[in-house]
Scaffold this motif. Sequence first.
Motif, PDB file in Angstrom:
ATOM      1  N   ALA B  34     -22.434  62.777   7.523  1.00 45.70           N
ATOM      2  CA  ALA B  34     -21.806  64.069   7.301  1.00 45.70           C
ATOM      3  C   ALA B  34     -21.734  64.920   8.909  1.00 45.70           C
ATOM      4  N   ARG B  35     -22.973  64.663   9.568  1.00 46.33           N
ATOM      5  CA  ARG B  35     -22.747  65.278  11.032  1.00 46.33           C
ATOM      6  C   ARG B  35     -21.719  64.803  11.791  1.00 46.33           C
ATOM      7  N   ARG B  36     -21.642  63.482  11.833  1.00 47.30           N
ATOM      8  CA  ARG B  36     -20.397  62.908  12.694  1.00 47.30           C
ATOM      9  C   ARG B  36     -19.134  63.358  11.967  1.00 47.30           C
ATOM     10  N   ARG B  37     -18.989  63.489  10.591  1.00 52.37           N
ATOM     11  CA  ARG B  37     -17.353  63.614  10.218  1.00 52.37           C
ATOM     12  C   ARG B  37     -17.393  65.346  10.479  1.00 52.37           C
ATOM     13  N   SER B  38     -18.485  66.114  10.468  1.00 56.05           N
ATOM     14  CA  SER B  38     -18.206  67.543  10.551  1.00 56.05           C
ATOM     15  C   SER B  38     -17.713  67.737  12.012  1.00 56.05           C
ATOM     16  N   LEU B  39     -18.357  66.957  13.010  1.00 57.82           N
ATOM     17  CA  LEU B  39     -17.920  67.312  14.490  1.00 57.82           C
ATOM     18  C   LEU B  39     -16.667  66.689  14.844  1.00 57.82           C
ATOM     19  N   GLU B  40     -16.076  65.430  14.072  1.00 57.53           N
ATOM     20  CA  GLU B  40     -15.047  64.916  14.133  1.00 57.53           C
ATOM     21  C   GLU B  40     -13.808  65.910  13.749  1.00 57.53           C
ATOM     22  N   ALA B  41     -14.232  66.642  12.572  1.00 60.08           N
ATOM     23  CA  ALA B  41     -13.060  67.564  12.067  1.00 60.08           C
ATOM     24  C   ALA B  41     -13.091  68.733  12.843  1.00 60.08           C
ATOM     25  N   ARG B  42     -14.285  69.262  13.639  1.00 61.95           N
ATOM     26  CA  ARG B  42     -14.283  70.446  14.364  1.00 61.95           C
ATOM     27  C   ARG B  42     -13.469  69.952  15.666  1.00 61.95           C
ATOM     28  N   ASP B  43     -13.643  68.751  16.218  1.00 62.39           N
ATOM     29  CA  ASP B  43     -12.779  68.408  17.369  1.00 62.39           C
ATOM     30  C   ASP B  43     -11.361  68.546  17.005  1.00 62.39           C
ATOM     31  N   ALA B  44     -10.860  67.846  15.736  1.00 61.70           N
ATOM     32  CA  ALA B  44      -9.505  67.779  15.438  1.00 61.70           C
ATOM     33  C   ALA B  44      -8.848  69.196  15.121  1.00 61.70           C
ATOM     34  N   ALA B  45      -9.816  69.975  14.465  1.00 63.93           N
ATOM     35  CA  ALA B  45      -9.278  71.366  14.162  1.00 63.93           C
ATOM     36  C   ALA B  45      -9.003  72.315  15.317  1.00 63.93           C
ATOM     37  N   ALA B  46     -10.167  72.121  16.571  1.00 65.75           N
ATOM     38  CA  ALA B  46     -10.143  72.829  17.822  1.00 65.75           C
ATOM     39  C   ALA B  46      -8.677  72.332  18.610  1.00 65.75           C
ATOM     40  N   ALA B  47      -8.246  71.216  18.577  1.00 66.21           N
ATOM     41  CA  ALA B  47      -7.128  70.785  19.296  1.00 66.21           C
ATOM     42  C   ALA B  47      -5.939  71.363  18.668  1.00 66.21           C
ATOM     43  N   ARG B  48      -5.787  71.402  17.166  1.00 66.71           N
ATOM     44  CA  ARG B  48      -4.732  71.966  16.894  1.00 66.71           C
ATOM     45  C   ARG B  48      -4.761  73.564  16.854  1.00 66.71           C
ATOM     46  N   LEU B  49      -5.818  74.179  16.829  1.00 69.69           N
ATOM     47  CA  LEU B  49      -5.921  75.662  17.070  1.00 69.69           C
ATOM     48  C   LEU B  49      -5.624  75.965  18.362  1.00 69.69           C
ATOM     49  N   ALA B  50      -5.804  75.170  19.466  1.00 67.23           N
ATOM     50  CA  ALA B  50      -5.492  75.124  20.639  1.00 67.23           C
ATOM     51  C   ALA B  50      -4.034  75.640  21.213  1.00 67.23           C
ATOM     52  N   GLU B  51      -3.165  75.453  20.222  1.00 67.66           N
ATOM     53  CA  GLU B  51      -1.913  75.481  20.157  1.00 67.66           C
ATOM     54  C   GLU B  51      -1.430  77.078  19.630  1.00 67.66           C
ATOM     55  N   LEU B  52      -2.428  77.705  19.320  1.00 65.52           N
ATOM     56  CA  LEU B  52      -2.187  79.222  18.953  1.00 65.52           C
ATOM     57  C   LEU B  52      -2.929  80.117  19.789  1.00 65.52           C
ATOM     58  N   GLU B  53      -2.499  81.404  19.873  1.00 65.14           N
ATOM     59  CA  GLU B  53      -2.958  82.015  21.017  1.00 65.14           C
ATOM     60  C   GLU B  53      -4.287  82.660  20.381  1.00 65.14           C
ATOM     61  N   CYS B  54      -5.528  82.580  21.125  1.00 66.11           N
ATOM     62  CA  CYS B  54      -6.858  82.977  20.620  1.00 66.11           C
ATOM     63  C   CYS B  54      -7.278  84.075  21.240  1.00 66.11           C
ATOM     64  N   GLN B  55      -7.198  85.427  21.153  1.00 74.23           N
ATOM     65  CA  GLN B  55      -7.787  86.473  22.010  1.00 74.23           C
ATOM     66  C   GLN B  55      -8.873  86.440  22.379  1.00 74.23           C
ATOM     67  N   GLU B  56      -9.481  87.082  23.465  1.00 79.17           N
ATOM     68  CA  GLU B  56     -10.604  86.626  24.055  1.00 79.17           C
ATOM     69  C   GLU B  56     -11.943  87.234  23.246  1.00 79.17           C
ATOM     70  N   ASP B  57     -11.760  88.251  22.216  1.00 76.45           N
ATOM     71  CA  ASP B  57     -12.824  88.252  21.825  1.00 76.45           C
ATOM     72  C   ASP B  57     -12.928  87.884  20.231  1.00 76.45           C
ATOM     73  N   VAL B  58     -12.030  87.038  20.124  1.00 76.53           N
ATOM     74  CA  VAL B  58     -11.836  86.351  18.676  1.00 76.53           C
ATOM     75  C   VAL B  58     -12.342  84.933  18.608  1.00 76.53           C
ATOM     76  N   SER B  59     -12.961  84.525  17.462  1.00 75.76           N
ATOM     77  CA  SER B  59     -13.274  83.281  17.425  1.00 75.76           C
ATOM     78  C   SER B  59     -12.957  82.786  15.929  1.00 75.76           C
ATOM     79  N   VAL B  60     -12.534  81.680  15.709  1.00 73.55           N
ATOM     80  CA  VAL B  60     -12.427  81.049  14.366  1.00 73.55           C
ATOM     81  C   VAL B  60     -13.768  80.310  14.052  1.00 73.55           C
ATOM     82  N   VAL B  61     -14.421  80.662  12.979  1.00 77.31           N
ATOM     83  CA  VAL B  61     -15.685  80.298  12.790  1.00 77.31           C
ATOM     84  C   VAL B  61     -15.939  79.591  11.416  1.00 77.31           C
TER      85      VAL B  61
END
Lengths: 210, 340
Positions: B34-61
Amino acid sequence: MGASTGCFSSLRGDWPALVAAAHEVSSYAAELAALQAREFEGLLSYLDLGPALPFNDLSVHAPTKGLRDPAHLRELLERLPLGIETIVVHPDTLGDGDELAALGSRLIVENMDGRKAFGQTADDLATVFARLPEAGFCFDIAHAWSIDPSMALAGELIDRLASRLREVHLSSLADGRHVGLTDEHAALFAPLLSRCVDVPWILEAPVSAS
Amino acid sequence: MDSRSSRLSELTSGGGLAALAARSGEPLPHLMAARRRSLEARDAAAARLAELECQEDVSVVVMGSWGRLELTSGSDHDFVVLVGGSPRIAVSPTPAQVGEVLDKPPSRSGAFDGVAYVDHLVTRIGRRADDNDNLTRRMLLVLESMAIAGGAAHEAARRAVIETYIDTRVKDYRPPRFLLNDLQRYWRTICVDFEGKQRDRRSKDKWALRAAKLRTSRKLLFASGLLPVLECHDLTAEEMRTWLGETFAAPPVDRIADAFLRHEAYDAGVRTLVAYDRFLGHLDDEAFRDELRSLSRGDEDRSAAWVEARRLGRQIEEGLLALLFDRDALARLVRQYGLF
């Protein structure tokens, strides 16, 4: 800590009275013990009535005598209500196959005393758990002492089977019979029992007032 | 290094789950997967979200099972867009944009799938303005959150919430009561809300799945907050900031495993985490989940899945109780701070 109904020999066969007696000892845990196959039929009839069993942890001790074969044992155990989530079995009643594997994690396998040919050591039990991978371990500390009074075997059992431990049987042994825990054994067993504080301890014989 | 300093160093050694697995020889396969799956999902989501503008004080949690690194095949993708200030009109990315990027919807809870403002989390504590969603977001931010975008803003938000609890009134060598009370309030709120949902006819259908999670994941989550807070008893207020900041950055099961190891309750620790590992394995099984989802109240003892979940829940509880009440150092703290 709770009591095995085997402590109340004068009430044998009277399941409502046995449950009430066990409840007098503890509402936390109890073990319904029916070691004869015929006696177990009586327990099944009692459980079929859906009685209130006011214990936090409840186990049933499977029969060890009067069994034709492992298939007979399985047939009896499969008739237990599903709500009985812990069934204590002796390894020497299980045969060599995986007859009881369908009972999964409901089974817990007890280590045996010196009178039995099999099931005393961690190696013996490892072969059982290879066939019953979901099963837990019932640690009878007096049985382990009977084979090795230095308690090295008891320590090895706890070391190797720590993750499977689900119940402790607590008593002393005299002439092969369970008797109340002696002061000497209470002191001798204490270090190992301190590693088992998160599982029910079932008294297999009445404890004296002292 | 004096004894108090070395205590902080000992507390922050971390890595509990792997350490307990190594010590016991138990592979804890479902927790690790589950830990591996979570981190892989995080990395995949982070790569997709990198295409969106993310303001400096904003995080997707992400929170919930993903935030705990316990993602299974049946997990929701619970997230909030966390803004490091007060409400404003333009927030980027928007929850809708994030929802499009994630391939699974969040659970149907008011706490997720929206925007949360750090100002609300740190100023609305207690009283009417601290509604259920605000309490849930604040607690989950501290206890089980992970950024999939805006990591620095997430860390700043988490520290800001912790700092709010460790204010000038916190005394050295006394667990921070404000945090302890809010943590206990959150746990009791979950328990009471569980009952409330059972009374709501529309929510009755998944009671067994909810009950199973309450007895396992949620109980462990509470304990994973309670233990570090109690252990502040050994620290100065300044050390508490370091300790709580570091320990709450770790996954909850690591905090639990660390506590079992620190207090030398290895056997109970192994049994507790093996039981939870087995529960996670079951949760990853669609048939098991379906059996719990469709179970009517009153039919519990006819369900093998329920009986197993109940047993594992009890095993986890007994392990935690052994840690809290059978180790002298913790038992004294529970007695002193646990109830009043």
